[in-house]
Every structure is written in structure tokens, then in C-alpha cells.
Design a protein around this motif. Structure first.
Motif, PDB file in Angstrom:
ATOM      1  N   VAL A 291       0.845  -1.190   0.000  1.00  0.00           N
ATOM      2  CA  VAL A 291       0.000   0.000   0.000  1.00  0.00           C
ATOM      3  C   VAL A 291       0.880   1.239   0.000  1.00  0.00           C
ATOM      4  O   VAL A 291       1.872   1.311   0.729  1.00  0.00           O
ATOM      5  N   GLU A 292       0.503   2.212  -0.803  1.00  0.00           N
ATOM      6  CA  GLU A 292       1.140   3.529  -0.777  1.00  0.00           C
ATOM      7  C   GLU A 292       0.116   4.545  -0.307  1.00  0.00           C
ATOM      8  O   GLU A 292      -0.992   4.629  -0.850  1.00  0.00           O
ATOM      9  N   LEU A 293       0.487   5.332   0.700  1.00  0.00           N
ATOM     10  CA  LEU A 293      -0.380   6.362   1.266  1.00  0.00           C
ATOM     11  C   LEU A 293       0.318   7.708   1.172  1.00  0.00           C
ATOM     12  O   LEU A 293       1.544   7.796   1.311  1.00  0.00           O
ATOM     13  N   ASN A 294      -0.459   8.769   0.959  1.00  0.00           N
ATOM     14  CA  ASN A 294       0.157  10.084   1.081  1.00  0.00           C
ATOM     15  C   ASN A 294       0.308  10.419   2.561  1.00  0.00           C
ATOM     16  O   ASN A 294      -0.122   9.657   3.439  1.00  0.00           O
ATOM     17  N   LEU A 295       0.919  11.544   2.872  1.00  0.00           N
ATOM     18  CA  LEU A 295       1.250  11.837   4.260  1.00  0.00           C
ATOM     19  C   LEU A 295       0.051  12.259   5.077  1.00  0.00           C
ATOM     20  O   LEU A 295       0.166  12.486   6.286  1.00  0.00           O
ATOM     21  N   ASP A 296      -1.127  12.351   4.440  1.00  0.00           N
ATOM     22  CA  ASP A 296      -2.375  12.548   5.167  1.00  0.00           C
ATOM     23  C   ASP A 296      -3.123  11.237   5.348  1.00  0.00           C
ATOM     24  O   ASP A 296      -4.238  11.227   5.863  1.00  0.00           O
ATOM     25  N   GLY A 297      -2.535  10.125   4.901  1.00  0.00           N
ATOM     26  CA  GLY A 297      -3.143   8.821   5.085  1.00  0.00           C
ATOM     27  C   GLY A 297      -4.053   8.361   3.969  1.00  0.00           C
ATOM     28  O   GLY A 297      -4.633   7.276   4.059  1.00  0.00           O
ATOM     29  N   GLU A 298      -4.183   9.153   2.918  1.00  0.00           N
ATOM     30  CA  GLU A 298      -5.077   8.773   1.824  1.00  0.00           C
ATOM     31  C   GLU A 298      -4.423   7.711   0.946  1.00  0.00           C
ATOM     32  O   GLU A 298      -3.221   7.755   0.683  1.00  0.00           O
ATOM     33  N   PHE A 299      -5.224   6.769   0.479  1.00  0.00           N
ATOM     34  CA  PHE A 299      -4.751   5.681  -0.361  1.00  0.00           C
ATOM     35  C   PHE A 299      -4.367   6.218  -1.738  1.00  0.00           C
ATOM     36  O   PHE A 299      -5.152   6.899  -2.395  1.00  0.00           O
ATOM     37  N   LEU A 300      -3.154   5.903  -2.162  1.00  0.00           N
ATOM     38  CA  LEU A 300      -2.685   6.310  -3.484  1.00  0.00           C
ATOM     39  C   LEU A 300      -2.645   5.140  -4.452  1.00  0.00           C
ATOM     40  O   LEU A 300      -3.105   5.253  -5.589  1.00  0.00           O
ATOM     41  N   SER A 301      -2.087   4.025  -4.006  1.00  0.00           N
ATOM     42  CA  SER A 301      -1.979   2.857  -4.874  1.00  0.00           C
ATOM     43  C   SER A 301      -1.789   1.625  -4.009  1.00  0.00           C
ATOM     44  O   SER A 301      -1.431   1.712  -2.832  1.00  0.00           O
ATOM     45  N   GLY A 302      -2.001   0.459  -4.616  1.00  0.00           N
ATOM     46  CA  GLY A 302      -1.835  -0.766  -3.859  1.00  0.00           C
ATOM     47  C   GLY A 302      -1.645  -1.959  -4.773  1.00  0.00           C
ATOM     48  O   GLY A 302      -1.877  -1.890  -5.986  1.00  0.00           O
ATOM     49  N   ARG A 303      -1.218  -3.065  -4.170  1.00  0.00           N
ATOM     50  CA  ARG A 303      -0.963  -4.260  -4.951  1.00  0.00           C
ATOM     51  C   ARG A 303      -1.103  -5.483  -4.062  1.00  0.00           C
ATOM     52  O   ARG A 303      -0.654  -5.479  -2.904  1.00  0.00           O
ATOM     53  N   ILE A 304      -1.748  -6.514  -4.593  1.00  0.00           N
ATOM     54  CA  ILE A 304      -1.823  -7.807  -3.928  1.00  0.00           C
ATOM     55  C   ILE A 304      -0.739  -8.698  -4.528  1.00  0.00           C
ATOM     56  O   ILE A 304      -0.776  -9.007  -5.721  1.00  0.00           O
ATOM     57  N   ILE A 305       0.245  -9.071  -3.722  1.00  0.00           N
ATOM     58  CA  ILE A 305       1.304  -9.965  -4.170  1.00  0.00           C
ATOM     59  C   ILE A 305       0.904 -11.378  -3.742  1.00  0.00           C
ATOM     60  O   ILE A 305       0.883 -11.680  -2.541  1.00  0.00           O
ATOM     61  N   PRO A 306       0.571 -12.250  -4.684  1.00  0.00           N
ATOM     62  CA  PRO A 306       0.028 -13.564  -4.312  1.00  0.00           C
ATOM     63  C   PRO A 306       1.095 -14.502  -3.762  1.00  0.00           C
ATOM     64  O   PRO A 306       2.200 -14.607  -4.303  1.00  0.00           O
ATOM     65  N   ILE A 307       0.738 -15.161  -2.666  1.00  0.00           N
ATOM     66  CA  ILE A 307       1.620 -16.111  -1.991  1.00  0.00           C
ATOM     67  C   ILE A 307       0.820 -17.399  -1.792  1.00  0.00           C
ATOM     68  O   ILE A 307      -0.395 -17.378  -1.596  1.00  0.00           O
ATOM     69  N   HIS A 308       1.520 -18.520  -1.836  1.00  0.00           N
ATOM     70  CA  HIS A 308       0.859 -19.801  -1.591  1.00  0.00           C
ATOM     71  C   HIS A 308       1.647 -20.559  -0.526  1.00  0.00           C
ATOM     72  O   HIS A 308       2.877 -20.605  -0.567  1.00  0.00           O
ATOM     73  N   LEU A 309       0.923 -21.138   0.447  1.00  0.00           N
ATOM     74  CA  LEU A 309       1.569 -21.891   1.509  1.00  0.00           C
ATOM     75  C   LEU A 309       1.667 -23.357   1.103  1.00  0.00           C
ATOM     76  O   LEU A 309       0.670 -23.972   0.701  1.00  0.00           O
ATOM     77  N   GLY A 310       2.878 -23.899   1.225  1.00  0.00           N
ATOM     78  CA  GLY A 310       3.052 -25.320   0.937  1.00  0.00           C
ATOM     79  C   GLY A 310       2.459 -26.183   2.037  1.00  0.00           C
ATOM     80  O   GLY A 310       1.939 -25.687   3.048  1.00  0.00           O
ATOM     81  N   TYR A 311       2.553 -27.481   1.878  1.00  0.00           N
ATOM     82  CA  TYR A 311       2.009 -28.406   2.869  1.00  0.00           C
ATOM     83  C   TYR A 311       2.657 -28.189   4.232  1.00  0.00           C
ATOM     84  O   TYR A 311       2.075 -28.505   5.281  1.00  0.00           O
TER      85      TYR A 311
END
Length: 527
Positions: free
Chosen positions: A467-487
Motif C-alpha cells: 500500500v502507498e499512502l500520502n502523508l495525510d493517510g489517503e490511499f494512493l496505490s496498492g498491490r496484492i502480491i500472491p503467496i501460496h503456503l506449501g504443505y
């Protein structure tokens, strides 16, 4: 990274001089009447630094007079001069710089207060004041309508009619009152070489244009209680995702275990629904080495070994410079450059900050907002398992426990001043949403559960939220980085993007009106 915490006390940021600076910043922002320009200040002895930032180059002929007016009576030991910068957002070097020594300076811009009867002197003064307002509006690209909100349309017409030709003549004669080509002589820079030693170069304020955060969900690095379930080499925990965790200002996770040698658990692990997790204190170094900045310890396993285990966990993490949050009444402050970010940890238990205590939570959030530009909440709540992926505005429960209403809590928390909400606890990913330009992640799923957490089906779908926020806390951009848990419960990058697909679907189903879209690569885009 510097960090501090407050438990039942106010940090240094709440001292009178800091409040004084904040009040002056707000006064300048009010006078600018433009949300497009960010104003920040910091002391860098012997200077007080004032920074104006915008997507365009802030106009010095507007910014300098406003700053000088609000700082004319500024006094602080060690501060002997003021330097004002203007620069574009995202750039490090200022486009213009203005400096002057601290001394008494008459106000340049006074409030416009029309009265019922205008004398010639008042007309002359008001015309000059209105000229300043109109010039500032023109330079900032703001429409004249409303005259800074002081007068509505009809009042403005009546007022300008009353001023009549005198005002318009004065306006035409002084069109360049605030332009750089014809500056006010009283604003001429003073030669400081005879007053202060000139620094080799004036340092730019150490203030980033935005803050980047990566966040992950529940972390359990194995356990040695009641049986030994630890790997021969604990370096395997984060080895395959270490690169994905880098490159941000703050790395956050929920530590759902303990770091202690205390031998006695408060839980009866002979019961099938009771689990106690304990890892060697040396594991604290793993979090420092991979780059974790802060871990929440507000969850249903932080007290597995009682108060002793709880305090041991905090002590061992803090000893390796990993901050913690989640103690009752605690606000943890992190410094990113000269920007301040506050973290508060919540769960559904009274020995932490409880999300069922709405008024207590709001008081903590408001206190944090006084002292930090960005307030981040960590929330361990909600039912558990693959049947708990959906979220709605309702009280949740699990195995007879009240697990709170995370939708209502998030809504009221943002209204109180929270800027980013990081949910975890259900062991599965949940939807995301945006409210008032603030991001809510309702569950970040499990991130590490070495031989402790189930990885069947959707329980293996994990993520790193960026997540990227400006210095007032407003959302600027974001990304879901997918992860998978093994057994084995160890996180690995997921080239199939399964978590992205899951969160896209859940968000569309639970929040069809959410002002965001998630593309197939996990980018979060505001509509």
C-alpha cells in the motif's frame, strides 16, 4: 527506522511547541484553500523549514507571504531563521527557496471582514485584501466563485457593488501585487551572512512524499510446545519470499505466537480446540533479518504462556529493533524520515485493545491522529476457516467466542481518524474496500504456519499487501502480491495468482459498490 510507543502517556509529539507548529500548518492550509498543496514544517536548527508540495510548482508569491504571516511570532530555542521551499510532489530538490532571519514582521495577508458601512479607509484596506485573495486564487488555479467561501454568490455581488469603482480601480492598479516579477519590497530576502553562519547547503526537509507499507497476516514459526515442531534451519521460513518483502518503508505482520522459554501454558492443550504456540527467543532475529519493522501481538495466541510469555515476546522483539503493538492502551509511533506513522493493535479480548469497545478505540485513534500523520490499525477479529471468507456488517462468532463486527468497527474507526486497517485472524483472505480514500483489508490470511496451520484448499491462499499512502493517510496505490503456503506452511510466490482471483471475487460479492478495481495482476486501482 526510529520508533517509540505510548502506553497511557502522551509522546513528545504532543508537546505545546509541536501543537503550535501543527496549528500554524493548518492556518496556512486554510488560507491557501487548496487541497492540492501539501504544507509541512520541521525544525532543523538553526532553521525552521517550511515545505510546500503539489503536483505543480507551488507559486512562491502566494506561499511565502502566507508562511511569513503565520510565522511572524514564532519563537523556539535554537531556531534563528526560517527557510521556505517549494517543490513538486515526488521530487527531492526544491524548485525555489526563500530564507530570512526570525524577527518581527507585519502580517502580509489579513482576514477579509466586510462591514455594513464602508468608510474610504476601510474601502482602501478591503480592496487591497480582496486583491490578495483574488491574486492567490488566480495563481492557484482556483475559481473566484465564493471568494474563499467567506461570501456566497449574492453576498459577493452586493459587496463588490458596494465597493464599486474604488475597488475595481484599486484592483487594476495592483494587478501584480503578488507576482514574482513585481514582488512586495517588504518580502525581499535578507542577507543572512552577517546574522547567521551560512550552511554549506540548505538541507531539503527529510519528508517523503508518500509512505509505502507491506503487510502480511498470521505468522507462526513452528512451535516447541507441547511437542517439537521446529525446522533444523529456521532460515527456511522466509527464504523464498524475502525479495517480495523488501522495498518499502514499513513491513508489518501479525505475530500469532510467543517468544519465550517459560514452561507453563495457560491453555489445556489436551482439548482438541486448544492450541499453545511457543518459539525460541532467538527467532526474534529472523524478523529483524528479513526486514520486519513492526509486529502486532494483539491476537488469541499472544497470551498462550500468560503474562510472562507475553512480556518475553515484546522484550525479545524490541531488543532486535522490531517494534510491537497491541498492548492495552498502546500507540506505537514509527518515524519514516521526519514523517510519523502510528500503529494500534486490536483484538476481541479485553487484555488487548478490544474492537468491541468502540468509544475506547476512538479515543486511542484520536490521540494517535494528534501526533502522527498516518494512523494504521491492526485488527485480529472475525470467524475462522474457509466458511468465514465472506464479510458483512454483523457480529461474528467462533466456537462460542464473540469475534466482533469488523465492518462496523472499520467504518467508525475511519470516521475517528484511522487511515489504514489491516485485518487478520480468519486464516483466509477476505475482501478489501475503500472508505473516504482509506483502505480496509478485512483479512490478510495466514502467512507462515510451519507445521501448525492447515493449508488445505483456500487456507493456503496467502498474500503480501503493498500500500502507498500520502502523508495525510489517503490511499494512493496498492498491490496484492500472491503467496501460496506449501504443505509445510512455508510461504512461496504464487505464479498462478490464486489469491488475487479470490480477493477480486470476494470484493465484487461483498462490496459491489466499492470504489476500486483489482486487475488480474493484483493492482488495486481507485475508480
Amino acid at each position: 527506522m526510529e520508533w517509540s510507543k505510548s502506553v497511557g502517556r502522551q509522546p513528545e509529539a504532543n508537546h505545546p511547541q509541536t501543537r503550535n507548529l501543527e496549528a500554524r500548518i493548518q492556518a496556512i492550509r486554510w488560507s491557501l484553500r487548496s487541497d492540492a498543496i501539501v504544507v509541512r514544517m520541521q525544525e532543523h536548527a538553526p532553521w525552521l523549514q517550511v515545505l510546500f508540495e503539489a503536483a505543480f510548482i507551488p507559486d512562491r508569491s502566494v506561499c511565502i507571504p502566507l508562511a511569513r504571516r503565520e510565522l511572524q511570532d514564532y519563537t523556539r530555542a535554537g531556531v534563528r531563521a526560517i527557510v521556505i521551499y517549494g517543490r513538486r510532489l515526488g521530487e527531492q530538490e526544491p524548485q525555489w527557496t526563500y530564507k530570512y532571519p526570525l524577527k518581527e514582521f507585519p502580517p502580509t495577508v489579513a482576514p477579509l471582514q466586510p462591514s455594513a458601512v464602508e468608510t474610504p479607509q476601510v474601502l482602501k484596506k478591503a480592496s487591497k485584501q480582496l486583491l490578495v485573495r483574488v491574486s492567490a486564487l488566480s495563481l492557484l488555479g482556483v475559481s473566484l466563485g465564493g471568494v474563499w467561501g467567506l461570501l456566497d454568490h449574492h453576498q459577493f455581488r452586493a459587496y463588490t457593488s458596494q465597493l464599486g469603482q474604488t475597488l475595481m480601480t484599486r484592483f487594476s492598479q495592483n494587478l501584480d501585487y503578488l507576482t514574482t516579477s513585481s514582488p512586495d519590497p517588504s518580502l525581499a530576502e535578507t542577507n543572512l551572512t552577517e546574522i547567521l553562519p551560512e550552511p554549506p547547503e540548505i538541507p531539503s526537509p527529510n519528508l517523503p512524499s508518500s509512505i509505502t507499507i507491506k503487510a502480511v497476516g498470521d505468522i507462526i514459526p513452528g512451535t516447541n510446545y507441547p511437542s517439537h515442531r521446529l525446522p533444523p534451519d529456521p532460515g527456511v521460513f522466509f527464504a523464498q519470499v524475502q525479495q517480495e518483502l523488501q522495498g518499502v518503508d514499513i513491513l508489518f505482520g501479525n505475530y500469532e505466537s510467543t517468544l519465550t522459554d517459560h514452561p507453563y501454558s495457560i491453555k489445556d492443550t489436551s482439548r482438541g480446540t486448544q492450541f499453545a504456540f511457543r518459539s525460541p527467543p532467538s527467532y526474534a532475529n529472523l524478523f529483524r533479518e528479513v526486514g520486519f519493522t513492526i509486529l502486532s501481538i494483539a491476537n488469541n495466541h499472544s497470551m498462550d504462556f500468560g503474562e510472562v510469555g507475553f512480556r518475553d515476546t515484546i522484550r525479545h522483539l524490541n531488543a532486535v529493533d522490531v517494534a510491537t503493538t497491541g498492548e492495552k492502551g498502546q500507540i506505537t509511533y514509527l518515524k519514516v524520515g521526519d514523517a510519523t506513522v502510528a500503529f494500534i493493535g486490536f483484538s476481541t479480548y479485553d487484555f488487548h485493545n478490544s474492537i468491541n469497545d468502540y468509544e475506547g478505540a476512538k479515543q486511542l485513534i484520536r490521540e494517535a491522529k494528534k501526533n502522527a500523520g498516518i494512523v494504521v490499525l491492526s485488527i485480529h477479529a472475525g470467524a475462522e476457516g474457509v466458511g468465514a471468507m465472506r464479510v458483512s456488517d454483523r457480529q461474528e462468532s467462533f466456537l462460542g467466542e464473540d469475534r466482533g463486527n469488523i465492518v462496523r468497527f472499520s467504518r467508525e474507526a475511519i470516521e475517528a481518524g484511522a487511515d489504514l486497517i489491516l485485518g487478520h485472524g480468519p486464516h483466509v483472505a477476505r475482501a478489501i474496500n475503500i472508505q473516504d480514500n482509506r483502505l480496509i483489508a478485512y483479512s490478510l490470511a495466514d502467512f507462515l504456519g510451519y507445521e501448525t496451520l492447515s493449508t488445505q484448499g483456500a487456507l493456503a491462499y496467502s498474500l503480501i499487501l503493498e500500500v502507498e499512502l500520502n502523508l495525510d493517510g489517503e490511499f494512493l496505490s496498492g498491490r496484492i502480491i500472491p503467496i501460496h503456503l506449501g504443505y509445510d506452511g512455508i510461504p512461496r510466490p504464487d505464479p498462478q495468482f490464486r489469491t488475487v482471483d479470490l480477493i477480486r471475487r470476494l470484493t465484487a460479492e461483498d462490496f459491489p459498490d466499492a470504489p476500486l478495481t483489482i486487475d488480474e495482476k493484483g493492482q488495486i486501482i481507485v475508480k
